[in-house]
Design a protein around this motif. Structure first.
Motif, PDB file in Angstrom:
ATOM      1  N   THR A 184       0.812  -1.219  -0.026  1.00  0.00           N
ATOM      2  CA  THR A 184      -0.010  -0.017  -0.011  1.00  0.00           C
ATOM      3  C   THR A 184       0.705   1.314  -0.094  1.00  0.00           C
ATOM      4  O   THR A 184       1.882   1.243   0.728  1.00  0.00           O
ATOM      5  N   TYR A 185       0.414   2.303  -0.797  1.00  0.00           N
ATOM      6  CA  TYR A 185       1.002   3.831  -0.712  1.00  0.00           C
ATOM      7  C   TYR A 185       0.219   4.350   0.088  1.00  0.00           C
ATOM      8  O   TYR A 185      -1.032   4.482   0.444  1.00  0.00           O
ATOM      9  N   ASP A 186       1.048   4.969   0.913  1.00  0.00           N
ATOM     10  CA  ASP A 186       0.393   5.902   2.058  1.00  0.00           C
ATOM     11  C   ASP A 186       0.059   7.584   1.642  1.00  0.00           C
ATOM     12  O   ASP A 186       1.116   8.219   1.574  1.00  0.00           O
ATOM     13  N   PRO A 187      -1.253   7.674   1.053  1.00  0.00           N
ATOM     14  CA  PRO A 187      -1.291   8.887   0.419  1.00  0.00           C
ATOM     15  C   PRO A 187      -1.144   9.894   1.510  1.00  0.00           C
ATOM     16  O   PRO A 187      -0.963  11.299   1.286  1.00  0.00           O
ATOM     17  N   GLU A 188      -1.497   9.824   2.711  1.00  0.00           N
ATOM     18  CA  GLU A 188      -1.708  10.973   3.816  1.00  0.00           C
ATOM     19  C   GLU A 188      -0.238  11.614   3.890  1.00  0.00           C
ATOM     20  O   GLU A 188       0.083  12.601   4.238  1.00  0.00           O
ATOM     21  N   ARG A 189       0.782  10.505   3.950  1.00  0.00           N
ATOM     22  CA  ARG A 189       1.976  10.787   4.054  1.00  0.00           C
ATOM     23  C   ARG A 189       2.751  11.458   2.821  1.00  0.00           C
ATOM     24  O   ARG A 189       3.587  12.349   2.901  1.00  0.00           O
ATOM     25  N   GLY A 190       2.571  10.781   1.509  1.00  0.00           N
ATOM     26  CA  GLY A 190       2.899  11.029   0.451  1.00  0.00           C
ATOM     27  C   GLY A 190       2.331  12.462  -0.350  1.00  0.00           C
ATOM     28  O   GLY A 190       3.192  12.772  -1.196  1.00  0.00           O
ATOM     29  N   GLU A 191       1.192  12.442  -0.036  1.00  0.00           N
ATOM     30  CA  GLU A 191       0.470  13.737  -0.998  1.00  0.00           C
ATOM     31  C   GLU A 191       0.741  14.962  -0.415  1.00  0.00           C
ATOM     32  O   GLU A 191       0.438  15.253   0.891  1.00  0.00           O
ATOM     33  N   PRO A 192       0.752  16.331  -1.194  1.00  0.00           N
ATOM     34  CA  PRO A 192       0.930  16.121  -2.395  1.00  0.00           C
ATOM     35  C   PRO A 192       2.452  15.772  -3.046  1.00  0.00           C
ATOM     36  O   PRO A 192       3.181  16.095  -2.503  1.00  0.00           O
ATOM     37  N   ARG A 193       2.207  15.117  -4.189  1.00  0.00           N
ATOM     38  CA  ARG A 193       3.643  14.891  -4.520  1.00  0.00           C
ATOM     39  C   ARG A 193       4.351  16.078  -5.214  1.00  0.00           C
ATOM     40  O   ARG A 193       3.779  17.008  -5.738  1.00  0.00           O
ATOM     41  N   GLY A 194       5.635  15.976  -5.632  1.00  0.00           N
ATOM     42  CA  GLY A 194       6.209  16.768  -6.275  1.00  0.00           C
ATOM     43  C   GLY A 194       7.910  16.902  -5.985  1.00  0.00           C
ATOM     44  O   GLY A 194       8.323  16.248  -5.040  1.00  0.00           O
ATOM     45  N   ARG A 199       0.396   3.913  -6.516  1.00  0.00           N
ATOM     46  CA  ARG A 199       0.066   5.117  -5.879  1.00  0.00           C
ATOM     47  C   ARG A 199      -1.563   5.249  -6.210  1.00  0.00           C
ATOM     48  O   ARG A 199      -2.152   5.976  -5.388  1.00  0.00           O
ATOM     49  N   ASN A 200      -2.103   4.798  -7.184  1.00  0.00           N
ATOM     50  CA  ASN A 200      -3.511   4.843  -7.685  1.00  0.00           C
ATOM     51  C   ASN A 200      -4.259   3.995  -6.758  1.00  0.00           C
ATOM     52  O   ASN A 200      -5.700   3.732  -6.869  1.00  0.00           O
ATOM     53  N   GLY A 201      -3.785   3.098  -5.694  1.00  0.00           N
ATOM     54  CA  GLY A 201      -4.573   2.248  -4.769  1.00  0.00           C
ATOM     55  C   GLY A 201      -4.590   0.770  -5.206  1.00  0.00           C
ATOM     56  O   GLY A 201      -3.597   0.402  -5.959  1.00  0.00           O
ATOM     57  N   MET A 202      -5.243  -0.120  -4.496  1.00  0.00           N
ATOM     58  CA  MET A 202      -5.002  -1.405  -4.657  1.00  0.00           C
ATOM     59  C   MET A 202      -5.626  -1.629  -6.176  1.00  0.00           C
ATOM     60  O   MET A 202      -6.633  -1.246  -6.581  1.00  0.00           O
ATOM     61  N   GLN A 203      -4.649  -2.613  -6.808  1.00  0.00           N
ATOM     62  CA  GLN A 203      -5.393  -3.183  -8.318  1.00  0.00           C
ATOM     63  C   GLN A 203      -5.066  -4.526  -8.446  1.00  0.00           C
ATOM     64  O   GLN A 203      -4.283  -5.228  -7.732  1.00  0.00           O
ATOM     65  N   CYS A 235      -1.879  -6.142  -9.426  1.00  0.00           N
ATOM     66  CA  CYS A 235      -0.499  -6.055  -8.628  1.00  0.00           C
ATOM     67  C   CYS A 235      -0.249  -7.548  -8.174  1.00  0.00           C
ATOM     68  O   CYS A 235      -1.172  -8.203  -7.538  1.00  0.00           O
ATOM     69  N   ILE A 236       0.830  -8.093  -8.455  1.00  0.00           N
ATOM     70  CA  ILE A 236       1.200  -9.388  -7.888  1.00  0.00           C
ATOM     71  C   ILE A 236       1.960  -9.451  -6.679  1.00  0.00           C
ATOM     72  O   ILE A 236       2.260 -10.876  -6.150  1.00  0.00           O
ATOM     73  N   GLY A 237       2.016  -8.374  -5.936  1.00  0.00           N
ATOM     74  CA  GLY A 237       2.536  -8.422  -4.633  1.00  0.00           C
ATOM     75  C   GLY A 237       4.122  -8.919  -4.434  1.00  0.00           C
ATOM     76  O   GLY A 237       4.583  -9.416  -3.612  1.00  0.00           O
ATOM     77  N   CYS A 238       4.900  -8.403  -5.542  1.00  0.00           N
ATOM     78  CA  CYS A 238       6.167  -8.687  -5.552  1.00  0.00           C
ATOM     79  C   CYS A 238       7.122  -7.997  -4.865  1.00  0.00           C
ATOM     80  O   CYS A 238       8.228  -8.026  -4.302  1.00  0.00           O
ATOM     81  N   ALA A 239       6.410  -6.681  -4.318  1.00  0.00           N
ATOM     82  CA  ALA A 239       7.051  -5.724  -3.502  1.00  0.00           C
ATOM     83  C   ALA A 239       8.164  -5.057  -3.955  1.00  0.00           C
ATOM     84  O   ALA A 239       9.346  -4.360  -3.465  1.00  0.00           O
ATOM     85  N   ALA A 240       8.506  -5.009  -5.304  1.00  0.00           N
ATOM     86  CA  ALA A 240       9.493  -4.402  -5.871  1.00  0.00           C
ATOM     87  C   ALA A 240       9.310  -3.000  -5.630  1.00  0.00           C
ATOM     88  O   ALA A 240      10.595  -2.142  -5.568  1.00  0.00           O
ATOM     89  N   CYS A 241       8.261  -2.475  -5.574  1.00  0.00           N
ATOM     90  CA  CYS A 241       8.053  -0.848  -5.529  1.00  0.00           C
ATOM     91  C   CYS A 241       8.524  -0.544  -4.052  1.00  0.00           C
ATOM     92  O   CYS A 241       8.748   0.703  -3.914  1.00  0.00           O
ATOM     93  N   ILE A 242       8.274  -1.461  -3.066  1.00  0.00           N
ATOM     94  CA  ILE A 242       8.686  -1.192  -1.844  1.00  0.00           C
ATOM     95  C   ILE A 242      10.312  -1.113  -1.754  1.00  0.00           C
ATOM     96  O   ILE A 242      10.730  -0.032  -1.050  1.00  0.00           O
ATOM     97  N   ASP A 243      10.980  -1.934  -2.378  1.00  0.00           N
ATOM     98  CA  ASP A 243      12.445  -1.597  -2.242  1.00  0.00           C
ATOM     99  C   ASP A 243      12.919  -0.611  -3.025  1.00  0.00           C
ATOM    100  O   ASP A 243      13.618  -0.030  -2.650  1.00  0.00           O
ATOM    101  N   ALA A 244      12.247  -0.061  -4.190  1.00  0.00           N
ATOM    102  CA  ALA A 244      12.428   1.021  -4.920  1.00  0.00           C
ATOM    103  C   ALA A 244      12.313   2.318  -4.083  1.00  0.00           C
ATOM    104  O   ALA A 244      13.244   3.179  -4.104  1.00  0.00           O
TER     105      ALA A 244
END
Length: 479
Positions: A247-257, A290-294, A297-306
């Protein structure tokens, strides 16, 4: 900042001009995904499971055991050899239990942490990871691969593509060869490969499985997970608000920039997300977490590492993208609260049922008899009178020796007074063999009532009295 890592053919105009014929397509134009290599905790675990699963798959068929390979599913002889066990068609009960265990394991792990199977151990994920590694070693990193695909045809491009496709093809054929090696003795199959003397079925299945490995892992990739795999569609009904998901944390991450390295997000009026797009670039299915659960998503967690690497460079706390639950995100729970809610009644029930089935499966294997006997009454002659005025019934026995050594067995009968069996001499059954034995059971006519009587036929191993089978059958005395 970098743009999301997808490259697509030019899309048709979504809004046709007035007067033009508008046509709704039945499928979306594929946007080719160029995943960026990533390192980190979850990437390391993925590769650990890649190595573990493939060492088992490619190596197990070469492991010797009692003069044969350790795992051999001999369909022709209708015997499955798995280390010291020999399974016959009559043992299909164990296969049913194994399938139930697999299903419950899937339910359990999905309810706990989503698509763990998909992200780390699914063959589609594993072979796609291997194929992408080959592609990166031959064609280069993400930007180099994109430039190569966009460049005009040249000798260098042809050479690189040929090397990549050749490596993929060789691995695919070896994968097909290995799979068939579990059904045809691998040493025999290797001899056939060296002498070009494959049987038609071996050649078909090597080509079939190898071809689909190439197609799924090399060509279709994320399309298999998004459109062909049924698990992607029904996984949602197995989740709840306390399931761990990426999950992406929008409260912490938004607004982006964008901002300078180390800048305090509050001073620039932005959240922690620097909108670098790397979480999209590393995703093997090309989605934006960042668009929410889809469902893609195969749950590989590559986005977490990145994302953790970017947060570390920016001197921000890690975990902008993380494993968490819907309830934990809403209520800002810590790890202790998350763990307490993950271990909820549903999970405990799944775990209890799974452990009970596994225990029953192991108990069944441990107490499984090495002798099996089927007793079939000969229906051509229900009963007859033999020498001495005795009444005889004829039975056909199928005796299965489920060990890898020859054994001698003795026959006896009980249940009626004066019962005798002929022939009474012990007989031998070959190692892992099946022997048909026809016997005659005779009794005095006064030892039972007219009609059906119960007798027991016992077969006992001479070298081990604990190995015996006592089968109940009907004995007919004419009226």
């Amino acid at each position: 900042m970098s743009q999301p890592d997808t490259h697509a053919a030019k899309k048709p105009d979504a809004h046709p001009k007035a007067g033009e014929n508008a046509e709704d397509t039945l499928y979306a134009v594929r946007q080719k995904v160029y995943p960026r290599a990533v390192t980190g905790l979850f990437a390391t675990w993925r590769w650990i499971l890649v190595w573990a699963t493939q060492l088992i798959f490619y190596g197990l068929c070469w492991l010797p055991w009692n003069g044969r390979q350790a795992v051999l599913l001999d369909v022709v002889e209708r015997k499955f050899y798995i280390f010291g066990w020999i399974f016959w068609p009559q043992d299909i009960f164990f296969l049913a239990i194994l399938l139930i265990i697999s299903a419950y394991s899937l339910f359990f792990f999905t309810a706990v942490a989503g698509r763990l199977w998909c992200g780390y151990a699914c063959p589609q994920t594993v072979y796609t990871e291997i194929f992408m590694w080959i592609e990166e070693k031959i064609e280069g990193n993400r930007s180099q691969r994109m430039k190569l695909d966009q460049s005009p045809m040249s000798a260098r491009k042809v050479a690189l593509k040929a090397a990549k496709f050749g490596a993929w093809g060789a691995l695919s054929l070896w994968t097909g060869f290995t799979l068939v090696g579990y059904f045809t003795p691998i040493q025999d199959l290797l001899h056939e490969a060296v002498t070009f003397s494959f049987g038609p079925w071996e050649l078909f299945w090597i080509s079939f499985y190898g071809g689909f490995t190439y197609l799924f892992a090399g060509v279709m990739r994320e399309q298999v997970c998004k459109y062909m795999c049924p698990y992607a569609r029904f996984q949602g009904v197995m989740f709840d608000a306390d399931t761990l998901v990426i999950t992406y944390d929008p409260e912490r991450g938004e607004p982006r920039g964008a901002r300078k390295k180390g800048a305090d997000p509050k001073t620039v009026g932005k959240g922690d997300c620097v909108d670098c797009g790397i979480c999209v670039q590393v995703c093997p299915t090309g989605i934006d977490i960042r668009n929410g659960m889809q469902y893609e998503c195969i749950g590989c967690a590559a986005c977490i590492d990145a994302c953790d690497q970017v947060m570390e460079k920016m001197n921000y706390p890690k975990g902008l993208i993380r494993y968490t639950t819907e309830n934990a995100m809403k209520r800002q729970w810590g790890r202790k609260e998350i763990l307490a809610h993950v271990m909820r009644p549903r999970i405990l029930i799944y775990a209890g049922v799974l452990m009970a089935i596994c225990a029953a499966f192991m108990w069944g294997l441990a107490t499984r008899s090495t002798l099996r006997v089927d007793v079939i009454k000969d229906r051509s002659t229900l009963s007859r009178e033999v020498e001495g005025g005795l009444i005889a019934n004829v039975y056909n026995l199928q005796v299965m020796n489920m060990t890898e050594k020859p054994r001698r067995f003795a026959l006896s009968a009980s249940g009626l007074d004066g019962v005798r069996v002929s022939p009474a001499e012990p007989f031998e059954v070959d190692a892992a063999g099946l022997k048909a034995v026809t016997i005659e059971v005779a009794v005095p006519p006064e030892s039972g009532k007219p009609g059906s009587n119960t007798v027991y036929i016992e077969i006992k191993a001479l070298d081990d009295e604990t190995v015996s089978v006592r089968e109940k059958t009907a004995f007919l005395i004419p009226r």
